[in-house]
Design an enzyme around this catalytic site. Sequence first.
Site, short mmCIF file in Angstrom:
data_model
loop_
_atom_site.label_atom_id
_atom_site.label_comp_id
_atom_site.label_asym_id
_atom_site.label_seq_id
_atom_site.Cartn_x
_atom_site.Cartn_y
_atom_site.Cartn_z
N CYS A 134 0.85 -1.20 0.00
CA CYS A 134 0.00 0.00 0.00
C CYS A 134 0.88 1.24 0.00
O CYS A 134 0.83 2.06 -0.91
CB CYS A 134 -0.93 -0.01 1.20
SG CYS A 134 -2.15 -1.34 1.18
N ARG A 183 -0.68 3.83 -2.75
CA ARG A 183 -1.67 3.54 -3.78
C ARG A 183 -3.07 3.47 -3.19
O ARG A 183 -4.06 3.73 -3.86
CB ARG A 183 -1.35 2.22 -4.49
CG ARG A 183 -1.41 1.00 -3.58
CD ARG A 183 -1.40 -0.31 -4.33
NE ARG A 183 -1.45 -1.42 -3.41
CZ ARG A 183 -2.57 -1.92 -2.89
NH1 ARG A 183 -3.74 -1.39 -3.21
NH2 ARG A 183 -2.53 -2.93 -2.03
N SER A 184 -3.17 3.08 -1.90
CA SER A 184 -4.46 2.81 -1.28
C SER A 184 -4.37 3.11 0.21
O SER A 184 -3.35 2.82 0.83
CB SER A 184 -4.85 1.34 -1.51
OG SER A 184 -6.01 1.00 -0.81
N GLN A 185 -5.43 3.71 0.78
CA GLN A 185 -5.38 4.09 2.19
C GLN A 185 -6.73 3.91 2.86
O GLN A 185 -7.72 4.55 2.48
CB GLN A 185 -4.96 5.55 2.34
CG GLN A 185 -4.90 6.05 3.77
CD GLN A 185 -3.63 5.66 4.48
OE1 GLN A 185 -2.65 6.37 4.44
NE2 GLN A 185 -3.63 4.51 5.16
N HIS A 242 -9.87 6.10 1.08
CA HIS A 242 -11.24 5.61 1.22
C HIS A 242 -11.66 5.34 2.66
O HIS A 242 -10.81 5.14 3.54
CB HIS A 242 -11.42 4.33 0.39
CG HIS A 242 -10.40 3.27 0.69
ND1 HIS A 242 -9.24 3.11 -0.04
CD2 HIS A 242 -10.36 2.32 1.66
CE1 HIS A 242 -8.53 2.10 0.44
NE2 HIS A 242 -9.19 1.61 1.49
N ILE A 243 -12.97 5.35 2.84
CA ILE A 243 -13.59 4.98 4.12
C ILE A 243 -14.50 3.80 3.84
O ILE A 243 -15.36 3.86 2.96
CB ILE A 243 -14.39 6.15 4.72
CG1 ILE A 243 -13.45 7.34 5.01
CG2 ILE A 243 -15.11 5.72 5.99
CD1 ILE A 243 -14.20 8.61 5.44
N TYR A 244 -14.32 2.72 4.58
CA TYR A 244 -15.16 1.54 4.39
C TYR A 244 -16.57 1.78 4.93
O TYR A 244 -16.77 2.58 5.85
CB TYR A 244 -14.54 0.34 5.10
CG TYR A 244 -13.43 -0.31 4.31
CD1 TYR A 244 -13.71 -1.17 3.24
CD2 TYR A 244 -12.10 -0.04 4.60
CE1 TYR A 244 -12.70 -1.76 2.51
CE2 TYR A 244 -11.07 -0.63 3.87
CZ TYR A 244 -11.39 -1.49 2.82
OH TYR A 244 -10.37 -2.06 2.08
#
Length: 276
Positions: free
Chosen positions: A157, A177-179, A218-220
């Site tokens: 990540c 790339r992703s958080q 993002h937020i799940y």
Amino acid sequence: MSRADEIFKANCRDILENGVWDTDLAVRPHWEDGTPAHTVKKFGLVNRYNLQEEFPILTLRRTYFKTCIDELLWIWQQKSNNIHDLRGHIWDSWADENGSIGKAYGYQLSVKHHYPEGDMDQVDRVLYDLKHNPASRRILTNIYNFQDLHEMALYPCAYSMTFNVSGRTLNAILNQRSQDMLAANNWNVVQYAVLVHMLAQVSGLKAGELVHVIADAHIYDRHVPIIQKMLEKEPRPAPKFVIDPTVTDFYRFTRDSFSLEGYDPQPFEDKIPVAI
């Protein structure tokens, strides 16, 4: 108010108010019960943290400082890819029966490459250049090795660090790339802030700015109510970061080389589910 809290709140509000949901797409992550883990996201967040002004740790909830450092040292100092070398259990879901996460993270940093100055891995190359070539614009690490992706339990990540010396100040860019904003955002910020301080100290420099670039922030779905409650909390003052000034060898740092003075985060009782 902690600057890290201000940035976190602004990011989360932006994602919740202006983000894009992926509920109409097939997604890889899932919850422990097998339900797809959907997110609302923003593309291309860029945050700047001045490490001379304060240490960027959240006070809206506790970020487990020592556990962050344990993982940082596991990857950057031990260069390990086995969870048996790690105190915490955050990697348990991705490890095989032998504790390995495959050719990921620490493994990539441990691979030696040939240079005119000798064989060095990525960390040792950074350490060498910071001391001998501080004007270089080529001081970086990258663990997103396409050749080995199929042998990684999880694609990296936080995959790249770029270091830049301005005068006697060490600045750095963390590319991600992703958080997962709730579970991992401040975790990574704290880790790489500590890393900049470590590298600066052993190189005779002072820590400057950490710039955090996030492609997919993002937020799940199951994290939204928790984030909303956090946004209602009042931030508290940032603590003072303390690093043992006697350590001049990167590989001599331990978890006890670092401490926080005056860290008093808001109470936080929610259990954070982790998508896998």
